[in-house]
Write a protein that holds these residues in place. Structure first.
Motif, mmCIF file in Angstrom:
data_model
loop_
_atom_site.group_PDB
_atom_site.id
_atom_site.type_symbol
_atom_site.label_atom_id
_atom_site.label_comp_id
_atom_site.label_asym_id
_atom_site.label_seq_id
_atom_site.Cartn_x
_atom_site.Cartn_y
_atom_site.Cartn_z
ATOM 1 N N PRO A 1 25.812 33.454 51.456
ATOM 2 C CA PRO A 1 26.349 33.086 52.872
ATOM 3 C C PRO A 1 27.311 34.283 53.575
ATOM 4 O O PRO A 1 27.642 35.394 52.731
ATOM 5 N N THR A 2 27.411 34.203 54.638
ATOM 6 C CA THR A 2 28.073 35.437 55.476
ATOM 7 C C THR A 2 29.763 34.662 55.660
ATOM 8 O O THR A 2 30.112 33.402 55.706
ATOM 9 N N PHE A 3 30.466 35.578 55.724
ATOM 10 C CA PHE A 3 31.867 35.247 55.988
ATOM 11 C C PHE A 3 32.661 35.990 57.188
ATOM 12 O O PHE A 3 32.272 36.877 57.394
ATOM 13 N N ILE B 1 16.266 25.534 50.552
ATOM 14 C CA ILE B 1 16.989 25.460 52.040
ATOM 15 C C ILE B 1 17.856 26.689 52.257
ATOM 16 O O ILE B 1 18.688 27.287 51.300
ATOM 17 N N ALA B 2 17.715 27.407 53.076
ATOM 18 C CA ALA B 2 18.429 28.636 53.477
ATOM 19 C C ALA B 2 19.699 28.457 53.899
ATOM 20 O O ALA B 2 20.018 27.503 54.468
ATOM 21 N N TYR B 3 20.698 29.332 53.945
ATOM 22 C CA TYR B 3 21.789 29.367 54.569
ATOM 23 C C TYR B 3 21.734 29.231 56.205
ATOM 24 O O TYR B 3 20.907 29.968 56.708
ATOM 25 N N PRO B 4 22.362 28.445 56.695
ATOM 26 C CA PRO B 4 22.214 27.948 58.262
ATOM 27 C C PRO B 4 22.717 29.259 58.925
ATOM 28 O O PRO B 4 23.559 30.059 58.425
ATOM 29 N N GLY B 5 22.606 29.332 60.372
ATOM 30 C CA GLY B 5 23.241 30.278 61.321
ATOM 31 C C GLY B 5 22.001 31.149 61.834
ATOM 32 O O GLY B 5 21.139 31.396 61.262
#
Length: 285
Positions: free
Chosen positions: A137-139, A71-75
């Motif tokens: 994840p990006t912030f 499962i990849a980070y969404p976005g």
């Protein structure tokens, strides 16, 4: 707690009830005058969730019918799941390859019930023995003048990155981690079942009982071919090995470091290495 995946993909109702969670933490700190050293710790473990199946008629007990989902980070900015490229010697090149939907390496496929695709479906030549990357994840940066702690995760709080499921036993493992990816090995390189323990990892990697291990040890020392020597070890596709960590040799490849937001795996003085993996067992009906 049940995974709360992006886009409302709540699979908690399909997992059953939780039977407990194990958390493994990896920590390191330089205690001497070493200037810097690469550190990339992982856990070498393998899983066969059909080992206790009463329905399983195939004594080889392969994991082909297990399902797996990464499962990849969404976005919109998420690159999805990518594969670490290797050269002809099996060494990492530092490049991350995109994976097309339906490809042999497409482990992001949700499958019919959100629990992933069959391990035995579209298996790559030679099986799975590759490192897959979801990154970090990006912030969203804090407003000007605000404290850095006000940065917000734009890709959701859930850190579920992998699900392994066995339809025959209704057992599932849900993995959460702050690591960047996972090495998935389907044990295709092991001998066909029944695999002699002496040819499939020796005493340390056998799947039999302590008594059988002692018999095998005695047989190996004496050169005997008795019952102990024939006890089965790790056979072909007998387990799904999932080793969470950073891509291999990250510190050698600037392109890879840049792709991982500057994470280079190099530990310096006064720095602490701290990563973790949680695995939760779920029992369905």
């Amino acid at each position: 707690m049940p995974p709360q995946l992006a886009g409302g993909d709540d699979i908690g109702g399909k997992l059953g009830r939780s039977a407990g969670t194990l958390r493994v933490e990896y920590r390191a700190h330089i205690l001497d005058d070493c200037k810097a050293t690469p550190v990339n710790l992982t856990q070498h473990w393998g899983f066969n969730l059909s080992a206790s199946s009463k329905q399983k008629q195939d004594k080889s007990n392969k994991i082909d019918d297990h399902t797996i989902r990464l499962i990849a980070y969404p976005g919109e900015d998420s690159p999805g799941i990518r594969r670490l490229e290797t050269d002809g010697r099996g060494l990492p090149t530092g490049k991350l390859a995109d994976i097309a939907a339906g490809d042999a390496h497409d482990l992001a496929e949700a499958g019919e019930h959100g629990l992933g695709r069959r391990v035995g479906a579209r298996m790559p030549d030679g099986g799975f023995d590759h490192f897959y990357v979801w990154g970090f994840p990006t912030f969203t940066p804090p407003p000007p003048g605000a404290h850095p702690s006000m940065m917000t995760n734009t890709q959701g709080p859930d850190l579920t990155r992998c699900i392994l499921h066995a339809p025959d036993t209704h057992l599932s493992l849900v993995f959460r981690t702050n690591q960047a990816g996972v090495q998935f090995y389907s044990a295709n390189g092991q001998p066909p079942s029944p695999a002699p323990a002496s040819q499939s990892g020796g005493r340390r990697k056998t799947l039999h009982s302590a008594a059988a291990a002692a018999a095998t040890s005695s047989a190996e020392e004496t050169g005997s071919t008795g019952a102990g020597a024939d006890e089965e070890g790790n056979a072909e596709r007998s387990a799904a090995f999932l080793e969470f960590g950073m891509p291999h040799a990250t510190f050698l490849h600037k392109e890879l470091i840049d792709a991982l937001q500057g994470h280079d795996t190099v530990l310096g003085p006064m720095e602490n290495y701290s990563n973790w993996v949680e695995v939760e067992l779920w029992k369905g009906s």
